[in-house]
Design a protein around this motif. Structure first.
Motif, short mmCIF file in Angstrom:
data_model
loop_
_atom_site.label_atom_id
_atom_site.label_comp_id
_atom_site.label_asym_id
_atom_site.label_seq_id
_atom_site.Cartn_x
_atom_site.Cartn_y
_atom_site.Cartn_z
N ALA A 228 0.83 -1.21 0.00
CA ALA A 228 0.00 0.00 0.00
C ALA A 228 0.86 1.26 0.00
O ALA A 228 1.93 1.30 0.60
N GLN B 101 -3.01 5.22 0.50
CA GLN B 101 -3.87 4.07 0.76
C GLN B 101 -3.90 3.73 2.25
O GLN B 101 -4.95 3.40 2.79
N LEU C 81 -6.24 -2.72 -3.21
CA LEU C 81 -5.08 -1.83 -3.24
C LEU C 81 -4.38 -1.86 -4.58
O LEU C 81 -3.75 -0.88 -4.97
#
Lengths: 263, 256
Positions: free
Chosen positions: A174, A178, B104
Protein backbone atom coordinates in the motif's frame (compact mmCIF):
# COMPACT_ATOMS: atom_id res chain seq x y z
CA UNK A 1 -37.97 -21.66 37.00
CA UNK A 2 -39.35 -19.87 34.04
CA UNK A 3 -36.79 -18.14 31.85
CA UNK A 4 -39.38 -16.20 29.88
CA UNK A 5 -40.96 -14.86 33.00
CA UNK A 6 -37.61 -13.85 34.48
CA UNK A 7 -36.69 -12.15 31.26
CA UNK A 8 -40.00 -10.32 31.33
CA UNK A 9 -39.37 -9.23 34.89
CA UNK A 10 -35.91 -8.00 33.97
CA UNK A 11 -37.28 -6.00 31.04
CA UNK A 12 -40.02 -4.40 33.09
CA UNK A 13 -37.57 -3.44 35.83
CA UNK A 14 -35.39 -1.77 33.18
CA UNK A 15 -38.41 0.08 31.85
CA UNK A 16 -39.39 1.19 35.34
CA UNK A 17 -35.90 2.57 35.98
CA UNK A 18 -35.94 4.51 32.70
CA UNK A 19 -39.36 5.93 33.46
CA UNK A 20 -38.21 7.06 36.89
CA UNK A 21 -35.18 8.85 35.44
CA UNK A 22 -37.33 10.58 32.82
CA UNK A 23 -39.70 11.67 35.60
CA UNK A 24 -36.85 13.23 37.60
CA UNK A 25 -35.58 15.02 34.50
CA UNK A 26 -39.00 16.56 33.85
CA UNK A 27 -39.31 17.42 37.53
CA UNK A 28 -36.01 19.38 37.51
CA UNK A 29 -37.19 21.25 34.42
CA UNK A 30 -40.54 22.17 35.98
CA UNK A 31 -39.06 23.09 39.36
CA UNK A 32 -36.44 25.30 37.71
CA UNK A 33 -38.88 27.29 35.58
CA UNK A 34 -41.70 27.54 38.11
CA UNK A 35 -39.39 28.69 40.91
CA UNK A 36 -37.77 31.16 38.52
CA UNK A 37 -41.27 32.52 37.76
CA UNK A 38 -42.28 32.52 41.43
CA UNK A 39 -39.07 34.13 42.73
CA UNK A 40 -39.30 36.81 40.08
CA UNK A 41 -42.95 37.64 40.84
CA UNK A 42 -42.37 37.79 44.59
CA UNK A 43 -39.28 39.90 43.83
CA UNK A 44 -37.03 37.53 45.79
CA UNK A 45 -34.73 37.98 42.84
CA UNK A 46 -34.50 41.24 40.92
CA UNK A 47 -37.02 40.88 38.05
CA UNK A 48 -35.21 43.58 36.12
CA UNK A 49 -32.02 41.49 35.93
CA UNK A 50 -33.37 37.94 35.98
CA UNK A 51 -36.62 38.58 34.11
CA UNK A 52 -39.11 35.67 34.28
CA UNK A 53 -40.20 32.79 32.04
CA UNK A 54 -43.52 34.42 31.16
CA UNK A 55 -41.83 37.65 30.13
CA UNK A 56 -39.28 35.75 28.06
CA UNK A 57 -42.12 33.78 26.46
CA UNK A 58 -44.11 36.95 25.65
CA UNK A 59 -41.04 38.52 24.09
CA UNK A 60 -40.42 35.30 22.18
CA UNK A 61 -43.93 35.37 20.68
CA UNK A 62 -43.64 39.05 19.87
CA UNK A 63 -40.22 38.75 18.22
CA UNK A 64 -41.38 35.65 16.40
CA UNK A 65 -44.40 37.40 14.93
CA UNK A 66 -42.49 40.47 13.75
CA UNK A 67 -39.91 38.20 12.13
CA UNK A 68 -36.84 39.73 13.78
CA UNK A 69 -36.10 36.67 15.93
CA UNK A 70 -36.05 34.38 12.94
CA UNK A 71 -33.55 36.52 11.04
CA UNK A 72 -31.28 36.98 14.10
CA UNK A 73 -31.29 33.26 14.91
CA UNK A 74 -30.82 32.37 11.26
CA UNK A 75 -27.73 34.54 10.98
CA UNK A 76 -26.11 33.13 14.10
CA UNK A 77 -26.99 29.57 13.26
CA UNK A 78 -25.53 29.96 9.78
CA UNK A 79 -22.32 31.45 11.16
CA UNK A 80 -21.97 28.80 13.83
CA UNK A 81 -22.60 25.83 11.55
CA UNK A 82 -20.17 27.18 8.98
CA UNK A 83 -17.55 28.01 11.62
CA UNK A 84 -17.98 24.56 13.11
CA UNK A 85 -17.59 22.79 9.78
CA UNK A 86 -14.63 24.90 8.65
CA UNK A 87 -12.90 24.55 12.01
CA UNK A 88 -13.30 20.78 12.16
CA UNK A 89 -12.41 20.27 8.51
CA UNK A 90 -9.31 22.48 8.57
CA UNK A 91 -8.22 20.93 11.86
CA UNK A 92 -8.53 17.43 10.40
CA UNK A 93 -6.72 18.44 7.21
CA UNK A 94 -3.93 19.98 9.28
CA UNK A 95 -3.73 16.80 11.36
CA UNK A 96 -3.45 14.77 8.13
CA UNK A 97 -0.59 16.96 6.94
CA UNK A 98 1.22 16.45 10.23
CA UNK A 99 0.74 12.68 9.92
CA UNK A 100 2.00 12.82 6.37
CA UNK A 101 5.25 14.47 7.29
CA UNK A 102 6.72 13.49 10.66
CA UNK A 103 9.36 16.15 10.17
CA UNK A 104 6.70 18.84 9.75
CA UNK A 105 4.95 17.65 12.90
CA UNK A 106 8.15 17.71 14.96
CA UNK A 107 8.97 21.17 13.64
CA UNK A 108 5.54 22.60 14.33
CA UNK A 109 5.08 20.97 17.73
CA UNK A 110 6.08 23.96 19.94
CA UNK A 111 4.02 26.35 17.80
CA UNK A 112 0.94 24.17 18.17
CA UNK A 113 1.42 24.17 21.93
CA UNK A 114 1.62 27.98 21.99
CA UNK A 115 -1.34 28.42 19.67
CA UNK A 116 -3.39 25.99 21.71
CA UNK A 117 -2.56 27.72 24.99
CA UNK A 118 -3.43 31.15 23.61
CA UNK A 119 -7.04 32.33 24.10
CA UNK A 120 -8.26 32.49 20.51
CA UNK A 121 -11.02 35.03 21.20
CA UNK A 122 -8.25 37.50 22.04
CA UNK A 123 -7.47 37.43 18.32
CA UNK A 124 -10.95 38.85 17.71
CA UNK A 125 -9.97 42.49 17.12
CA UNK A 126 -7.22 41.51 14.68
CA UNK A 127 -9.54 39.21 12.74
CA UNK A 128 -12.20 41.90 12.52
CA UNK A 129 -9.74 44.44 11.18
CA UNK A 130 -8.36 41.88 8.72
CA UNK A 131 -11.67 40.51 7.38
CA UNK A 132 -13.85 43.53 7.99
CA UNK A 133 -16.87 43.69 10.28
CA UNK A 134 -19.34 41.11 9.01
CA UNK A 135 -19.89 37.45 8.18
CA UNK A 136 -16.36 36.45 7.25
CA UNK A 137 -14.74 37.59 10.47
CA UNK A 138 -17.45 36.09 12.69
CA UNK A 139 -17.26 32.76 10.87
CA UNK A 140 -13.48 32.90 11.25
CA UNK A 141 -13.93 33.39 14.98
CA UNK A 142 -16.18 30.33 15.12
CA UNK A 143 -13.62 28.30 13.17
CA UNK A 144 -10.34 29.50 14.67
CA UNK A 145 -11.42 28.66 18.18
CA UNK A 146 -11.62 24.95 17.32
CA UNK A 147 -8.94 24.44 14.64
CA UNK A 148 -5.88 23.96 16.82
CA UNK A 149 -7.46 21.72 19.42
CA UNK A 150 -8.98 19.61 16.63
CA UNK A 151 -5.56 19.32 14.98
CA UNK A 152 -3.90 18.19 18.19
CA UNK A 153 -6.56 15.68 19.21
CA UNK A 154 -7.04 14.17 15.75
CA UNK A 155 -3.30 13.97 15.08
CA UNK A 156 -2.82 12.13 18.37
CA UNK A 157 -5.55 9.70 17.31
CA UNK A 158 -3.85 9.16 13.94
CA UNK A 159 -0.63 8.26 15.70
CA UNK A 160 -2.28 5.86 18.09
CA UNK A 161 -3.70 3.64 15.35
CA UNK A 162 -2.38 0.10 15.89
CA UNK A 163 0.77 -0.14 13.72
CA UNK A 164 -0.10 -3.74 12.87
CA UNK A 165 -2.93 -2.54 10.61
CA UNK A 166 -0.32 -0.55 8.72
CA UNK A 167 1.92 -3.62 8.62
CA UNK A 168 -0.89 -5.58 6.96
CA UNK A 169 -1.31 -2.82 4.37
CA UNK A 170 2.43 -2.52 3.84
CA UNK A 171 2.77 -6.20 2.99
CA UNK A 172 0.09 -5.62 0.35
CA UNK A 173 2.30 -2.86 -1.05
CA UNK A 174 0.00 0.00 0.00
CA UNK A 175 1.04 3.59 -0.66
CA UNK A 176 0.91 6.21 2.08
CA UNK A 177 -2.37 7.55 0.66
CA UNK A 178 -3.87 4.07 0.76
CA UNK A 179 -2.68 3.54 4.33
CA UNK A 180 -4.33 6.79 5.30
CA UNK A 181 -7.62 6.01 3.59
CA UNK A 182 -7.89 2.35 4.56
CA UNK A 183 -6.61 2.39 8.13
CA UNK A 184 -5.67 5.74 9.67
CA UNK A 185 -8.83 7.69 8.88
CA UNK A 186 -11.49 5.02 9.60
CA UNK A 187 -9.71 3.95 12.78
CA UNK A 188 -9.81 7.56 13.98
CA UNK A 189 -13.50 8.20 13.31
CA UNK A 190 -14.49 7.74 16.97
CA UNK A 191 -12.00 10.43 18.02
CA UNK A 192 -13.01 12.75 15.22
CA UNK A 193 -16.65 12.43 16.29
CA UNK A 194 -15.82 13.23 19.89
CA UNK A 195 -13.92 16.35 18.80
CA UNK A 196 -17.02 17.30 16.79
CA UNK A 197 -18.97 17.21 20.03
CA UNK A 198 -16.47 19.53 21.72
CA UNK A 199 -16.38 21.79 18.67
CA UNK A 200 -20.16 22.31 18.73
CA UNK A 201 -19.74 24.14 22.04
CA UNK A 202 -16.56 25.95 20.99
CA UNK A 203 -18.04 27.31 17.76
CA UNK A 204 -20.93 28.89 19.66
CA UNK A 205 -18.43 30.63 21.96
CA UNK A 206 -16.45 31.94 18.98
CA UNK A 207 -19.48 33.18 17.08
CA UNK A 208 -21.20 34.81 20.05
CA UNK A 209 -18.02 36.61 21.04
CA UNK A 210 -17.57 37.64 17.41
CA UNK A 211 -21.06 39.10 17.39
CA UNK A 212 -20.39 40.88 20.67
CA UNK A 213 -17.53 42.65 18.96
CA UNK A 214 -18.95 43.74 15.62
CA UNK A 215 -22.25 42.51 14.50
CA UNK A 216 -25.49 44.36 14.00
CA UNK A 217 -27.33 41.06 13.68
CA UNK A 218 -27.51 37.73 15.41
CA UNK A 219 -28.11 36.34 18.88
CA UNK A 220 -24.77 37.63 20.22
CA UNK A 221 -25.83 41.09 19.05
CA UNK A 222 -29.19 40.70 20.83
CA UNK A 223 -27.37 39.83 24.05
CA UNK A 224 -25.09 42.87 23.82
CA UNK A 225 -27.96 45.12 22.75
CA UNK A 226 -30.19 43.85 25.56
CA UNK A 227 -27.36 44.49 28.00
CA UNK A 228 -26.83 48.06 26.73
CA UNK A 229 -30.51 49.03 26.95
CA UNK A 230 -30.89 47.02 30.16
CA UNK A 231 -33.46 44.68 28.60
CA UNK A 232 -32.49 41.45 30.30
CA UNK A 233 -35.56 39.65 29.05
CA UNK A 234 -33.99 39.93 25.61
CA UNK A 235 -30.67 38.58 26.94
CA UNK A 236 -32.45 35.60 28.53
CA UNK A 237 -34.39 34.93 25.34
CA UNK A 238 -31.19 34.87 23.26
CA UNK A 239 -29.56 32.54 25.79
CA UNK A 240 -32.51 30.15 25.67
CA UNK A 241 -32.44 30.02 21.90
CA UNK A 242 -28.69 29.37 21.89
CA UNK A 243 -29.22 26.54 24.37
CA UNK A 244 -31.87 24.95 22.14
CA UNK A 245 -29.82 25.24 18.94
CA UNK A 246 -26.62 23.98 20.58
CA UNK A 247 -28.52 20.96 21.87
CA UNK A 248 -29.96 20.23 18.43
CA UNK A 249 -26.49 20.46 16.86
CA UNK A 250 -25.13 18.11 19.47
CA UNK A 251 -27.92 15.62 18.78
CA UNK A 252 -27.17 15.78 15.06
CA UNK A 253 -23.53 14.94 15.76
CA UNK A 254 -24.68 11.95 17.81
CA UNK A 255 -26.87 10.87 14.92
CA UNK A 256 -23.84 11.08 12.64
CA UNK A 257 -21.89 9.04 15.16
CA UNK A 258 -24.42 6.22 15.03
CA UNK A 259 -24.38 6.27 11.22
CA UNK A 260 -20.60 6.34 10.92
CA UNK A 261 -19.45 3.98 13.65
CA UNK A 262 -20.86 0.51 13.31
CA UNK A 263 -18.64 -1.02 15.93
CA UNK B 1 19.05 -22.02 -7.89
CA UNK B 2 16.89 -21.82 -4.79
CA UNK B 3 13.48 -20.17 -4.72
CA UNK B 4 14.24 -17.90 -1.78
CA UNK B 5 17.86 -17.08 -0.95
CA UNK B 6 18.80 -15.33 2.25
CA UNK B 7 22.41 -14.24 2.07
CA UNK B 8 24.58 -12.97 4.91
CA UNK B 9 21.89 -11.02 6.68
CA UNK B 10 23.05 -8.84 9.55
CA UNK B 11 20.70 -6.59 11.38
CA UNK B 12 21.35 -4.09 14.13
CA UNK B 13 18.71 -1.94 15.83
CA UNK B 14 19.99 1.53 16.59
CA UNK B 15 18.70 3.80 19.32
CA UNK B 16 20.21 6.85 20.96
CA UNK B 17 21.94 4.85 23.68
CA UNK B 18 22.38 1.42 22.18
CA UNK B 19 23.15 -0.52 19.05
CA UNK B 20 21.66 -3.98 19.53
CA UNK B 21 22.60 -6.62 17.02
CA UNK B 22 19.57 -8.83 16.44
CA UNK B 23 20.82 -10.97 13.59
CA UNK B 24 24.31 -12.01 12.59
CA UNK B 25 25.41 -13.84 9.51
CA UNK B 26 22.18 -15.55 8.51
CA UNK B 27 22.29 -17.47 5.25
CA UNK B 28 19.74 -20.02 4.18
CA UNK B 29 17.96 -21.28 1.09
CA UNK B 30 14.34 -22.28 0.77
CA UNK B 31 13.02 -24.31 -2.16
CA UNK B 32 9.72 -23.81 -3.92
CA UNK B 33 6.80 -25.44 -2.15
CA UNK B 34 8.73 -26.01 1.06
CA UNK B 35 7.43 -25.28 4.52
CA UNK B 36 10.17 -24.22 6.92
CA UNK B 37 10.06 -23.04 10.52
CA UNK B 38 12.17 -20.60 12.49
CA UNK B 39 12.23 -21.86 16.05
CA UNK B 40 13.90 -20.31 19.03
CA UNK B 41 13.61 -18.59 22.38
CA UNK B 42 12.29 -15.04 22.48
CA UNK B 43 14.84 -12.43 21.51
CA UNK B 44 16.62 -14.63 19.00
CA UNK B 45 15.67 -12.38 16.10
CA UNK B 46 13.34 -14.76 14.29
CA UNK B 47 10.58 -12.20 13.91
CA UNK B 48 13.15 -9.61 12.81
CA UNK B 49 14.28 -11.96 10.05
CA UNK B 50 10.69 -12.55 8.98
CA UNK B 51 10.03 -8.80 8.85
CA UNK B 52 13.13 -8.34 6.72
CA UNK B 53 12.00 -11.07 4.32
CA UNK B 54 8.60 -9.36 4.20
CA UNK B 55 10.37 -6.16 3.24
CA UNK B 56 8.98 -4.20 6.18
CA UNK B 57 12.45 -2.73 6.68
CA UNK B 58 15.82 -3.31 5.03
CA UNK B 59 18.55 -5.30 6.79
CA UNK B 60 21.71 -3.51 7.92
CA UNK B 61 23.56 -5.67 5.43
CA UNK B 62 22.91 -8.75 3.31
CA UNK B 63 20.59 -9.69 0.49
CA UNK B 64 17.29 -11.47 0.02
CA UNK B 65 16.53 -12.91 -3.42
CA UNK B 66 13.20 -14.34 -4.48
CA UNK B 67 13.55 -16.24 -7.75
CA UNK B 68 16.90 -14.50 -8.16
CA UNK B 69 15.39 -11.02 -7.91
CA UNK B 70 15.77 -8.69 -4.95
CA UNK B 71 12.54 -8.22 -2.98
CA UNK B 72 10.69 -4.97 -2.84
CA UNK B 73 7.63 -4.95 -0.62
CA UNK B 74 6.32 -1.62 -1.82
CA UNK B 75 5.99 -2.57 -5.45
CA UNK B 76 4.55 -6.07 -5.56
CA UNK B 77 2.45 -8.53 -3.65
CA UNK B 78 4.60 -11.62 -3.89
CA UNK B 79 4.78 -11.79 -0.10
CA UNK B 80 1.90 -12.74 2.15
CA UNK B 81 2.25 -11.97 5.84
CA UNK B 82 0.16 -13.34 8.69
CA UNK B 83 0.48 -11.85 12.14
CA UNK B 84 -0.07 -13.20 15.66
CA UNK B 85 -3.52 -11.73 15.65
CA UNK B 86 -5.85 -11.50 12.71
CA UNK B 87 -5.82 -7.70 12.40
CA UNK B 88 -8.97 -7.76 10.33
CA UNK B 89 -10.20 -4.20 9.94
CA UNK B 90 -13.17 -3.93 12.31
CA UNK B 91 -14.98 -1.34 10.17
CA UNK B 92 -14.94 -3.56 7.09
CA UNK B 93 -17.07 -6.64 6.46
CA UNK B 94 -15.31 -9.99 6.10
CA UNK B 95 -15.74 -9.72 2.33
CA UNK B 96 -14.21 -6.24 2.23
CA UNK B 97 -11.39 -7.41 4.46
CA UNK B 98 -10.59 -10.35 2.21
CA UNK B 99 -10.65 -8.16 -0.89
CA UNK B 100 -8.40 -5.53 0.70
CA UNK B 101 -5.17 -6.64 -0.96
CA UNK B 102 -6.80 -6.79 -4.38
CA UNK B 103 -8.47 -3.43 -3.85
CA UNK B 104 -5.08 -1.83 -3.24
CA UNK B 105 -3.85 -3.03 -6.62
CA UNK B 106 -7.26 -2.26 -8.17
CA UNK B 107 -8.08 -5.84 -9.11
CA UNK B 108 -11.11 -6.36 -6.88
CA UNK B 109 -13.55 -6.71 -9.75
CA UNK B 110 -14.69 -9.55 -12.00
CA UNK B 111 -12.92 -12.88 -11.99
CA UNK B 112 -10.46 -12.05 -9.21
CA UNK B 113 -13.37 -11.12 -6.99
CA UNK B 114 -15.22 -14.36 -7.62
CA UNK B 115 -12.04 -16.38 -7.03
CA UNK B 116 -11.43 -14.62 -3.73
CA UNK B 117 -14.96 -15.12 -2.50
CA UNK B 118 -14.59 -18.81 -3.33
CA UNK B 119 -11.50 -18.80 -1.13
CA UNK B 120 -13.74 -17.81 1.75
CA UNK B 121 -15.68 -21.05 1.31
CA UNK B 122 -12.45 -23.01 1.06
CA UNK B 123 -11.33 -21.88 4.51
CA UNK B 124 -14.75 -22.83 5.86
CA UNK B 125 -16.22 -19.37 6.14
CA UNK B 126 -18.94 -19.60 3.49
CA UNK B 127 -21.83 -17.25 4.19
CA UNK B 128 -19.95 -14.93 6.53
CA UNK B 129 -19.01 -12.39 3.84
CA UNK B 130 -21.45 -9.74 4.96
CA UNK B 131 -20.61 -10.10 8.65
CA UNK B 132 -18.21 -7.94 10.64
CA UNK B 133 -15.08 -9.40 12.25
CA UNK B 134 -16.44 -8.90 15.78
CA UNK B 135 -19.24 -11.35 14.97
CA UNK B 136 -16.76 -14.19 14.38
CA UNK B 137 -14.76 -16.31 16.83
CA UNK B 138 -10.98 -16.04 17.14
CA UNK B 139 -10.39 -19.12 14.98
CA UNK B 140 -12.76 -17.93 12.27
CA UNK B 141 -11.12 -14.53 12.23
CA UNK B 142 -7.67 -16.06 11.81
CA UNK B 143 -9.08 -18.16 8.93
CA UNK B 144 -10.41 -14.98 7.36
CA UNK B 145 -6.94 -13.48 7.76
CA UNK B 146 -5.53 -16.52 5.94
CA UNK B 147 -7.97 -15.98 3.08
CA UNK B 148 -7.02 -12.28 2.97
CA UNK B 149 -3.35 -13.23 2.71
CA UNK B 150 -3.95 -15.83 0.00
CA UNK B 151 -6.26 -13.56 -2.01
CA UNK B 152 -3.40 -11.67 -3.67
CA UNK B 153 -1.82 -15.00 -4.65
CA UNK B 154 1.55 -14.42 -2.96
CA UNK B 155 4.57 -16.49 -3.98
CA UNK B 156 5.60 -17.03 -0.40
CA UNK B 157 3.73 -16.92 2.89
CA UNK B 158 5.27 -15.63 6.08
CA UNK B 159 3.53 -16.77 9.24
CA UNK B 160 4.48 -14.91 12.42
CA UNK B 161 3.16 -17.13 15.23
CA UNK B 162 -0.32 -17.02 13.72
CA UNK B 163 -1.70 -19.62 16.12
CA UNK B 164 -0.28 -18.29 19.37
CA UNK B 165 -3.34 -16.25 20.36
CA UNK B 166 -5.77 -19.16 19.88
CA UNK B 167 -6.99 -21.82 22.28
CA UNK B 168 -5.39 -25.25 21.90
CA UNK B 169 -8.23 -27.00 20.08
CA UNK B 170 -8.69 -24.17 17.58
CA UNK B 171 -4.95 -24.04 17.09
CA UNK B 172 -4.73 -27.73 16.17
CA UNK B 173 -7.61 -27.43 13.73
CA UNK B 174 -6.17 -24.32 12.14
CA UNK B 175 -2.75 -25.92 11.77
CA UNK B 176 -4.38 -28.63 9.66
CA UNK B 177 -6.33 -26.12 7.62
CA UNK B 178 -3.34 -23.88 6.91
CA UNK B 179 -1.17 -26.89 6.10
CA UNK B 180 -3.73 -28.37 3.73
CA UNK B 181 -4.52 -25.07 2.05
CA UNK B 182 -0.87 -24.19 1.47
CA UNK B 183 -0.08 -27.65 0.09
CA UNK B 184 -3.05 -27.55 -2.26
CA UNK B 185 -1.95 -24.20 -3.66
CA UNK B 186 1.68 -25.34 -3.70
CA UNK B 187 2.77 -22.33 -1.64
CA UNK B 188 6.14 -21.83 -0.04
CA UNK B 189 5.87 -20.85 3.61
CA UNK B 190 8.01 -19.71 6.52
CA UNK B 191 6.61 -20.12 10.02
CA UNK B 192 7.99 -18.33 13.04
CA UNK B 193 7.14 -20.09 16.28
CA UNK B 194 8.38 -20.86 19.77
CA UNK B 195 6.32 -24.05 19.85
CA UNK B 196 8.49 -27.08 19.08
CA UNK B 197 5.50 -29.34 18.44
CA UNK B 198 3.97 -26.94 15.95
CA UNK B 199 7.27 -26.65 14.09
CA UNK B 200 7.63 -30.43 13.82
CA UNK B 201 4.02 -31.03 12.86
CA UNK B 202 3.94 -28.47 10.10
CA UNK B 203 7.36 -28.11 8.53
CA UNK B 204 9.77 -29.82 6.19
CA UNK B 205 12.77 -28.21 7.83
CA UNK B 206 13.34 -26.44 11.14
CA UNK B 207 15.94 -23.76 11.75
CA UNK B 208 16.77 -23.43 15.42
CA UNK B 209 17.94 -19.93 16.31
CA UNK B 210 20.21 -18.99 19.21
CA UNK B 211 20.02 -15.54 20.78
CA UNK B 212 22.50 -12.69 21.38
CA UNK B 213 22.91 -12.12 18.52
CA UNK B 214 20.44 -14.21 16.53
CA UNK B 215 22.14 -16.94 14.54
CA UNK B 216 21.06 -20.21 12.99
CA UNK B 217 22.20 -22.63 15.68
CA UNK B 218 21.15 -25.86 14.07
CA UNK B 219 19.00 -27.18 11.22
CA UNK B 220 16.69 -30.16 11.58
CA UNK B 221 15.29 -32.04 8.62
CA UNK B 222 11.88 -33.52 9.29
CA UNK B 223 11.62 -37.09 8.02
CA UNK B 224 9.59 -37.77 4.87
CA UNK B 225 7.07 -39.80 6.84
CA UNK B 226 6.23 -36.90 9.13
CA UNK B 227 6.16 -34.41 6.27
CA UNK B 228 3.46 -36.31 4.45
CA UNK B 229 1.13 -36.37 7.42
CA UNK B 230 -1.35 -33.70 8.41
CA UNK B 231 -0.08 -31.78 11.47
CA UNK B 232 -2.59 -33.44 13.77
CA UNK B 233 -1.57 -36.95 12.65
CA UNK B 234 2.10 -36.06 12.72
CA UNK B 235 1.73 -35.29 16.41
CA UNK B 236 0.63 -38.90 16.96
CA UNK B 237 3.39 -40.50 14.92
CA UNK B 238 6.07 -42.46 16.87
CA UNK B 239 8.85 -40.36 15.33
CA UNK B 240 7.32 -37.14 16.65
CA UNK B 241 8.41 -37.46 20.31
CA UNK B 242 11.91 -38.49 19.27
CA UNK B 243 12.46 -35.35 17.20
CA UNK B 244 10.76 -33.35 19.92
CA UNK B 245 13.25 -34.60 22.51
CA UNK B 246 16.22 -33.86 20.24
CA UNK B 247 15.11 -30.30 19.64
CA UNK B 248 14.16 -29.86 23.29
CA UNK B 249 17.69 -30.81 24.40
CA UNK B 250 19.21 -28.40 21.89
CA UNK B 251 16.95 -25.61 23.16
CA UNK B 252 17.91 -26.40 26.76
CA UNK B 253 21.60 -26.30 25.88
CA UNK B 254 21.11 -22.78 24.50
CA UNK B 255 20.19 -21.49 27.92
CA UNK B 256 23.56 -22.22 29.45
Amino acid sequence: MNIDQLHHQYKSSLKKENRLIRLYQILIFLVFFSSWELFSRKEWIDPLIFSSPTKVWQLFMQKLSDGTLLSHSGVTLFETVLGFIIGTLLGTVLASLLWWSPRLSKTLDPYLVILNAMPKVALGPIIIVAFGPGFPSIISMGAIISIIITTIVVYTAFREVDPNYLKVLQTFGATRTQKFREAILPASFPTIISTLKVNVGLSWVGVVVGEFLVSAKGLGYLIIYGFQVFNFTLVMLALMIIAVFATIMYQLVELLERKLIKD
Amino acid sequence: MSFLRIQNIHHTYFSNQTAATALADISLDIEKGEFVSFLGPSGCGKTTLLSIIAGLFPPTSGKILLENKPLNADSDTSIGYMLQQDYLFPWKTIEENILLGLKLIKKDEGLERIKTLKLLTEVGLGGTGKMYPRELSGGMRQRAALARTLAVDPKILLLDEPFSALDYQTKLKLEDLVFETLKSFGKTAVLVTHDIGEAIAMSDRIYLFSPNPGRVHKTFEVSDELRELMPFDARNHPQYPILFQTIWKELESLEY
